[in-house]
Write an enzyme that holds these catalytic residues in place. Structure first.
Site, PDB file in Angstrom:
ATOM      1  N   HIS A   1      -9.000  -3.866  -2.240  1.00  0.00           N
ATOM      2  CA  HIS A   1      -8.094  -3.041  -1.439  1.00  0.00           C
ATOM      3  C   HIS A   1      -8.561  -1.578  -1.430  1.00  0.00           C
ATOM      4  O   HIS A   1      -8.657  -0.953  -0.365  1.00  0.00           O
ATOM      5  CB  HIS A   1      -6.677  -3.152  -2.011  1.00  0.00           C
ATOM      6  CG  HIS A   1      -5.642  -2.349  -1.306  1.00  0.00           C
ATOM      7  ND1 HIS A   1      -4.687  -2.925  -0.499  1.00  0.00           N
ATOM      8  CD2 HIS A   1      -5.395  -1.020  -1.284  1.00  0.00           C
ATOM      9  CE1 HIS A   1      -3.898  -1.972  -0.010  1.00  0.00           C
ATOM     10  NE2 HIS A   1      -4.318  -0.815  -0.479  1.00  0.00           N
ATOM     11  N   GLU A   2      -8.848  -1.038  -2.609  1.00  0.00           N
ATOM     12  CA  GLU A   2      -9.253   0.369  -2.694  1.00  0.00           C
ATOM     13  C   GLU A   2     -10.647   0.595  -2.111  1.00  0.00           C
ATOM     14  O   GLU A   2     -10.902   1.616  -1.467  1.00  0.00           O
ATOM     15  CB  GLU A   2      -9.170   0.870  -4.142  1.00  0.00           C
ATOM     16  CG  GLU A   2      -7.791   0.780  -4.770  1.00  0.00           C
ATOM     17  CD  GLU A   2      -6.664   1.412  -3.963  1.00  0.00           C
ATOM     18  OE1 GLU A   2      -6.901   2.342  -3.175  1.00  0.00           O
ATOM     19  OE2 GLU A   2      -5.515   0.941  -4.123  1.00  0.00           O
TER      20      GLU A   2
ATOM     21  N   CYS B   1       0.846  -1.198   0.000  1.00  0.00           N
ATOM     22  CA  CYS B   1       0.000   0.000   0.000  1.00  0.00           C
ATOM     23  C   CYS B   1       0.876   1.241   0.000  1.00  0.00           C
ATOM     24  O   CYS B   1       1.873   1.292   0.737  1.00  0.00           O
ATOM     25  CB  CYS B   1      -0.905  -0.010   1.229  1.00  0.00           C
ATOM     26  SG  CYS B   1      -2.053   1.380   1.315  1.00  0.00           S
TER      27      CYS B   1
ATOM     28  N   HIS C   1     -10.281   0.942   1.510  1.00  0.00           N
ATOM     29  CA  HIS C   1      -9.853   2.295   1.889  1.00  0.00           C
ATOM     30  C   HIS C   1     -11.065   3.213   2.056  1.00  0.00           C
ATOM     31  O   HIS C   1     -11.107   4.041   2.977  1.00  0.00           O
ATOM     32  CB  HIS C   1      -8.919   2.899   0.839  1.00  0.00           C
ATOM     33  CG  HIS C   1      -7.469   2.603   1.052  1.00  0.00           C
ATOM     34  ND1 HIS C   1      -6.790   2.979   2.189  1.00  0.00           N
ATOM     35  CD2 HIS C   1      -6.571   1.974   0.273  1.00  0.00           C
ATOM     36  CE1 HIS C   1      -5.534   2.592   2.091  1.00  0.00           C
ATOM     37  NE2 HIS C   1      -5.367   1.964   0.939  1.00  0.00           N
TER      38      HIS C   1
END
Length: 160
Positions: free
Chosen positions: A132-133, A90, A136
């Site tokens: 993953h995004e 990341c 976030h």
């Protein structure tokens, strides 16, 4: 537009949930351009708005494989298929990687930068990046769900 500073994992803003984008105005278009500029100034494959200090639900992913980058506003993963563990890094946690279990395939829906609703199917690395995004945007960092974290070795500097 601008290359923005990427927040690091100790910044509490990264733990907050992002707000939906209701209208694609000049501020949102500028944010998208800043995400592009910031991503391409580094060596990651994805970047979400919270990583540059903006709590809005938008991210960019570019696997740098010749395909157009994926820009998604208000993404929602509607299907997850299978799972596998792999190393993940990341831009907000430089120098580290972790073993994270993610789906092999995802189906995600959201808006593109033109305001059109799109549905996107992804496999492998693209599926991992979308998860993953999206995490976030929900205030989740990969190190929160990693099975193990590794400190990357620095390359020795050759002295002349």
């Amino acid at each position: 537009m601008a290359v923005r500073e990427i927040l690091t994992a100790d910044d509490q803003l990264l733990k907050r949930k992002s707000r939906r984008i209701l209208d694609i105005d000049n501020d949102v278009l500028e944010l998208i351009q800043d995400l592009k500029d910031t991503l391409y100034a580094g060596d990651g494959v994805g970047l979400a708005a919270p990583q540059i200090g903006v709590l809005k639900r938008v991210f960019i992913i570019d696997l740098r494989n010749g395909e157009e980058p994926l820009i998604l506003l208000n993404p929602k993963i509607i299907r997850k298929i299978g799972q596998y563990a792999d190393r993940e890094g990341c831009l907000s946690y430089p120098g580290y990687e972790g073993d994270v279990v993610r789906p092999k395939k995802v189906v995600v829906t959201g808006m593109n930068e033109k305001g059109n609703i799109i549905q996107y199917e992804a496999l492998g690395l693209m599926a991992r990046a979308i998860c993953h995004e999206t995490d976030h945007l929900d205030g989740i960092l990969y190190m929160d769900i990693a099975k193990k974290i590794y400190k990357l070795q620095q390359e020795p500097v050759k002295e002349i």
